[in-house]
Design an enzyme around this catalytic site. Structure first.
Site, PDB file in Angstrom:
ATOM      1  N   HIS B 116      37.768  34.825 107.949  1.00 20.00           N
ATOM      2  CA  HIS B 116      38.967  35.507 107.466  1.00 20.00           C
ATOM      3  C   HIS B 116      38.633  36.976 107.243  1.00 20.00           C
ATOM      4  O   HIS B 116      37.460  37.357 107.190  1.00 20.00           O
ATOM      5  CB  HIS B 116      39.431  34.918 106.128  1.00 20.00           C
ATOM      6  CG  HIS B 116      39.763  33.459 106.176  1.00 20.00           C
ATOM      7  ND1 HIS B 116      40.929  32.980 106.711  1.00 20.00           N
ATOM      8  CD2 HIS B 116      39.064  32.372 105.754  1.00 20.00           C
ATOM      9  CE1 HIS B 116      40.952  31.658 106.601  1.00 20.00           C
ATOM     10  NE2 HIS B 116      39.828  31.265 106.034  1.00 20.00           N
ATOM     11  N   HIS B 121      47.981  47.371 104.610  1.00 19.26           N
ATOM     12  CA  HIS B 121      48.893  48.373 105.171  1.00 19.26           C
ATOM     13  C   HIS B 121      48.839  49.680 104.378  1.00 19.26           C
ATOM     14  O   HIS B 121      49.269  50.713 104.865  1.00 19.26           O
ATOM     15  CB  HIS B 121      50.326  47.843 105.191  1.00 19.26           C
ATOM     16  CG  HIS B 121      50.545  46.745 106.189  1.00 19.26           C
ATOM     17  ND1 HIS B 121      51.796  46.249 106.490  1.00 19.26           N
ATOM     18  CD2 HIS B 121      49.675  46.041 106.962  1.00 19.26           C
ATOM     19  CE1 HIS B 121      51.682  45.289 107.396  1.00 19.26           C
ATOM     20  NE2 HIS B 121      50.404  45.137 107.694  1.00 19.26           N
ATOM     21  N   CYS B 157      45.751  38.644 106.218  1.00 18.66           N
ATOM     22  CA  CYS B 157      44.576  38.314 107.011  1.00 18.66           C
ATOM     23  C   CYS B 157      44.909  38.582 108.472  1.00 18.66           C
ATOM     24  O   CYS B 157      46.036  38.348 108.907  1.00 18.66           O
ATOM     25  CB  CYS B 157      44.215  36.843 106.806  1.00 18.66           C
ATOM     26  SG  CYS B 157      42.707  36.346 107.655  1.00 18.66           S
ATOM     27  N   MET B 172      48.181  33.609 104.132  1.00 18.54           N
ATOM     28  CA  MET B 172      47.296  34.745 103.852  1.00 18.54           C
ATOM     29  C   MET B 172      48.046  36.071 103.927  1.00 18.54           C
ATOM     30  O   MET B 172      47.914  36.843 104.885  1.00 18.54           O
ATOM     31  CB  MET B 172      46.096  34.727 104.785  1.00 18.54           C
ATOM     32  CG  MET B 172      45.240  33.484 104.538  1.00 18.54           C
ATOM     33  SD  MET B 172      43.622  33.559 105.282  1.00 18.54           S
ATOM     34  CE  MET B 172      42.741  34.609 104.131  1.00 18.54           C
ATOM     35  N   HIS B 277      68.933  39.585  97.594  1.00 18.69           N
ATOM     36  CA  HIS B 277      70.205  39.816  96.909  1.00 18.69           C
ATOM     37  C   HIS B 277      70.131  39.104  95.567  1.00 18.69           C
ATOM     38  O   HIS B 277      69.719  37.953  95.489  1.00 18.69           O
ATOM     39  CB  HIS B 277      71.357  39.253  97.767  1.00 18.69           C
ATOM     40  CG  HIS B 277      72.692  39.302  97.092  1.00 18.69           C
ATOM     41  ND1 HIS B 277      73.562  40.349  97.261  1.00 18.69           N
ATOM     42  CD2 HIS B 277      73.300  38.424  96.246  1.00 18.69           C
ATOM     43  CE1 HIS B 277      74.669  40.117  96.553  1.00 18.69           C
ATOM     44  NE2 HIS B 277      74.532  38.965  95.928  1.00 18.69           N
ATOM     45  N   GLU B 301      73.837  46.200  96.899  1.00 18.97           N
ATOM     46  CA  GLU B 301      74.182  44.785  96.764  1.00 18.97           C
ATOM     47  C   GLU B 301      73.106  43.902  97.399  1.00 18.97           C
ATOM     48  O   GLU B 301      72.738  42.872  96.871  1.00 18.97           O
ATOM     49  CB  GLU B 301      75.545  44.492  97.403  1.00 18.97           C
ATOM     50  CG  GLU B 301      75.637  44.895  98.861  1.00 18.97           C
ATOM     51  CD  GLU B 301      76.958  44.509  99.501  1.00 18.97           C
ATOM     52  OE1 GLU B 301      77.429  45.266 100.344  1.00 18.97           O
ATOM     53  OE2 GLU B 301      77.516  43.453  99.171  1.00 18.97           O
ATOM     54  N   HIS B 328      69.649  36.670 101.358  1.00 18.73           N
ATOM     55  CA  HIS B 328      71.080  36.480 101.590  1.00 18.73           C
ATOM     56  C   HIS B 328      71.418  36.128 103.038  1.00 18.73           C
ATOM     57  O   HIS B 328      72.559  36.271 103.480  1.00 18.73           O
ATOM     58  CB  HIS B 328      71.896  37.683 101.111  1.00 18.73           C
ATOM     59  CG  HIS B 328      73.287  37.308 100.659  1.00 18.73           C
ATOM     60  ND1 HIS B 328      74.290  36.944 101.539  1.00 18.73           N
ATOM     61  CD2 HIS B 328      73.818  37.195  99.424  1.00 18.73           C
ATOM     62  CE1 HIS B 328      75.382  36.658 100.848  1.00 18.73           C
ATOM     63  NE2 HIS B 328      75.135  36.797  99.577  1.00 18.73           N
TER      64      HIS B 328
HETATM   65 CU   LIG Z   1      42.489  34.230 107.364  1.00 22.67          CU
END
Ligand SMILES: [Cu+2]
Lengths: 290, 368
Positions: B116, B121, B157, B172, B277, B301, B328
């Site tokens: 793994h 980000h 992952c 993950m 929502h 909304e 929603h």
């Molecule tokens: Cu993984």
């Protein structure tokens, strides 16, 4: 005592909403499959009384109030199935072409309840079993279920006079949250124990359909029913809490706008009517009225 | 089994190690920064943190242990071979401030069966750290990255090739929140605060069924792989859930708040679009794309969370009751599981809403 009187009035009002009775031709059939009838494990509960809170919603002065509660007498014995209708028994009706098949992959077992059945499925089974045996089987009313369930019946009263609608709402939510939703695995009959009447698995993880419709009643200041509206597209399923479920639903699911918590499984057990001419007459009336 | 891509990543890793002296000086400076160790907590809860800070940047130490385990994902008892950061789906929300250094110790215990890694980000370079963190069972790795921009960001992952989507939809995924050092602000620069923060990780799941339509069970993630990918490739999830299972945030586990309290809801979906929502409420301030350097939108909304991103919504509850917080796409909310509840205590405000006349028969209409 006063409360009991009010209750009697309210019950009378609720009983009275049915459409005018049309008398259908009376045919008393004494034939039928006696062996199939004899196979049904039935518990006969002697006449007596219970403390019962009416089902449905009640308003007084334009706002929701707690449903009235009082003593409810049963003058006749109530004969009701020892356990829920099994998947194997329900399958007999399916094989006969009178009932809708259960969900694909359901284990057809004699020791497990038929689940994921709608009110219509349950009613079709009752019709089929009655026709097959020549004995009248039907869904219990909510009151009969409560009588049979005795200490397993959950009073759903929420004593609040608050004008704040969220108080009742949150209180109900918290109570229904007590249900262990993770405990969804079906158990063999008796897996949730017996109540003091010897009936098995009441208020386990299978809710049981009743014949009682959703009724909303407006009470006057004196506690008398002023008017009511009923919706028989919604029936009561009894179990760990009293649930109002749309009649064609087989699997009540959580989520969405209705932030309440629905039954885990839907099943049923039936009441057997004594095979008297009076009972058959009542049956004919009921059929004509529905 | 190493894919060609992983081999290439391995080569990239080697060259990076060889060039390490080039940024050794910077590393020394970082070595002088104060360090803070934070114990992560399982969602929807979030570890204690300051919303704004006058202190300078720190090195924030986190540790996550990867756990492969069988979990139950719905009330029917459907079993699922989960792969998790720290045992929860999603993994825990990490909170730091801009220009802090995130130093993560990632542990892959020998009891696991698969390699793994982690792709943040929020980070810059090396596939979000994925290229530097691939570890086999029995190994651990320490990654440090500078949280140089603010917002809520997904981590997941990404062990290469076909393993990537499978590991993500097996659990993950998680999120990190990088707060501005001076805290959150509205579009005019007025400070915004929250009394509570909840982290909701939404996840699409693809559970194979047998011929009779029943969900299949497997002894390990690897055994479930072939069947699962077949379902995944049809792009129709069997479950779409918040926090790892249908009903994870309802009933006794419903999130709570009080009237007058301001709640920050961080919502991530690492793989698939969603549209949160709050039924009966709003998003007072919403960072729909999740990045705090952009002004928040107001009074929304419904807001849109792009697959592979996280968003944040700030709301002050004005009315008591039970609120449903849903995806929603209501089919996904009700049929597939993407529903949570807020239980909000307080006093009802008749000015905002009142049932003027309770349900009853229609006047002047014949009653049945
Ligand atoms: Cu993984």
């Amino acid at each position: 005592m006063l409360l009991a009187l009010k209750l009697k009035i309210a019950v009378a009002a609720l009983a009275g909403f049915a459409t005018p009775l049309a008398v259908a031709p009376l045919v008393i059939d004494r034939g039928g499959d006696r062996a199939l009838d004899a196979q049904q494990a039935i518990v006969e509960i002697a006449p007596g009384a219970i403390s019962y809170r009416l089902s449905g919603e009640f308003t007084r002065g334009g706002r929701q109030v707690e449903a009235p509660k009082g003593a409810l007498r049963f003058d006749r014995p109530v004969a009701i199935m020892l356990h829920q209708v099994s998947a194997a028994d329900y399958q007999l009706c399916v094989d006969d072409g009178a009932c809708r098949a259960m969900t694909a992959g359901t284990a057809i077992r004699a020791d497990r309840p038929a689940i994921e059945v709608s009110w219509h499925d349950a009613s079709a089974y009752a019709e089929w079993l009655s026709a097959k045996t020549g004995v009248i089987y039907r869904l219990p009313t909510d009151a009969e279920w409560a009588y049979a369930a005795a200490s397993r019946f959950k009073d759903d009263g929420l004593s609040t006079d608050s004008t704040d609608p969220s108080v009742r709402w949150i209180a109900r939510y918290v109570r229904e949250s007590e249900i262990d939703r993770a405990a969804a695995a079906l158990r063999g009959f008796g897996g949730f124990g017996a109540n003091e009447r010897g009936l098995l698995d009441l208020a386990g993880n299978v809710w049981e359909w009743t014949s009682t419709c959703f009724v909303r009643t407006a009470l006057g200041d004196d506690g008398r029913a002023l008017n009511h509206t009923s919706n028989c597209g919604v029936r009561i399923a009894e179990g760990q809490h009293r649930a109002y479920v749309t009649d064609f639903i087989r699997d009540a699911k959580a989520g969405g706008c209705s932030a309440g918590l629905p039954p885990i499984h839907l099943g049923f057990r039936l009441v057997r009517e004594p095979n008297t001419p009076m009972a058959l007459l009542r049956k004919q009336f009921a059929r004509a009225a529905s | 089994m190493m894919t060609r891509r992983e081999t290439l990543l391995g080569a990239a890793l080697t060259s990076l190690v060889l060039t390490a002296p080039a940024f050794a000086a910077a590393a020394d400076d970082i070595g002088k920064l104060p360090r803070q160790k934070i114990d992560l907590v399982a969602p929807p809860f979030v570890h204690a943190h300051q919303q704004a800070t006058k202190e300078g940047p720190k090195v924030i130490e986190f540790k996550m242990v990867i756990q492969e385990k069988e979990v139950v994902i719905d009330d029917d008892g459907t079993k699922f071979q989960a792969m998790t950061f720290n045992g929860s789906m999603p993994g825990p929300l990490m909170v730091v401030h801009q220009n802090d250094y995130v130093e993560l110790t990632l542990v892959n215990p020998a009891s696991n069966t698969m390699p793994h890694n982690i792709d943040f980000h929020a980070s810059t370079g090396a596939l979000g750290g994925g290229a530097l963190t691939l570890i086999n069972p029995g190994e651990q790795v320490v990654l440090r990255f500078k949280a140089d921009r603010t917002g809520v960001f997904v981590y997941h992952c990404a062990p290469g090739g076909n393993m990537i989507p499978w590991h993500v939809v097996s659990g993950m995924n998680g999120a990190i929140m990088v707060l501005p050092r001076e805290g959150l602000k509205d579009r005019d620069g007025k400070p915004l605060h929250y009394d509570r923060v909840y982290y909701i990780g939404e996840q699409d799941m693809y559970v194979p069924k047998d011929e009779s339509g029943k969900y299949k069970t497997y002894g390990s993630p690897a055994e479930s792989y072939t069947d699962t990918v077949e379902v995944m490739r049809k792009l129709i999830p069997t479950h779409e859930v918040f926090n790892g299972r249908v009903g994870a945030l309802t009933g006794k586990n419903a999130m709570t708040a009080k009237v007058g309290e301001t709640v920050l809801i961080v919502h991530s979906q690492a793989n698939r679009d969603t549209r949160p929502h709050l039924i009966g409420g709003h998003g007072d301030y919403v960072w729909e794309t999740g990045k705090f350097s952009n002004p928040p939108e107001t009074n929304l909304e419904t807001w849109f969370i792009r697959g592979g991103s996280a968003g944040a919504a700030l709301y002050t509850f004005k009315q008591p009751g039970v609120y449903a917080y849903v995806n929603h796409n209501l089919i996904e909310a009700v049929e597939l599981g993407a529903t949570a509840h807020f239980k909000v205590d307080g006093t009802w405000n008749d000015d905002l809403m009142k049932q003027v006349s309770a349900p009853g028969p229609i006047p002047n209409a014949p009653s049945n």
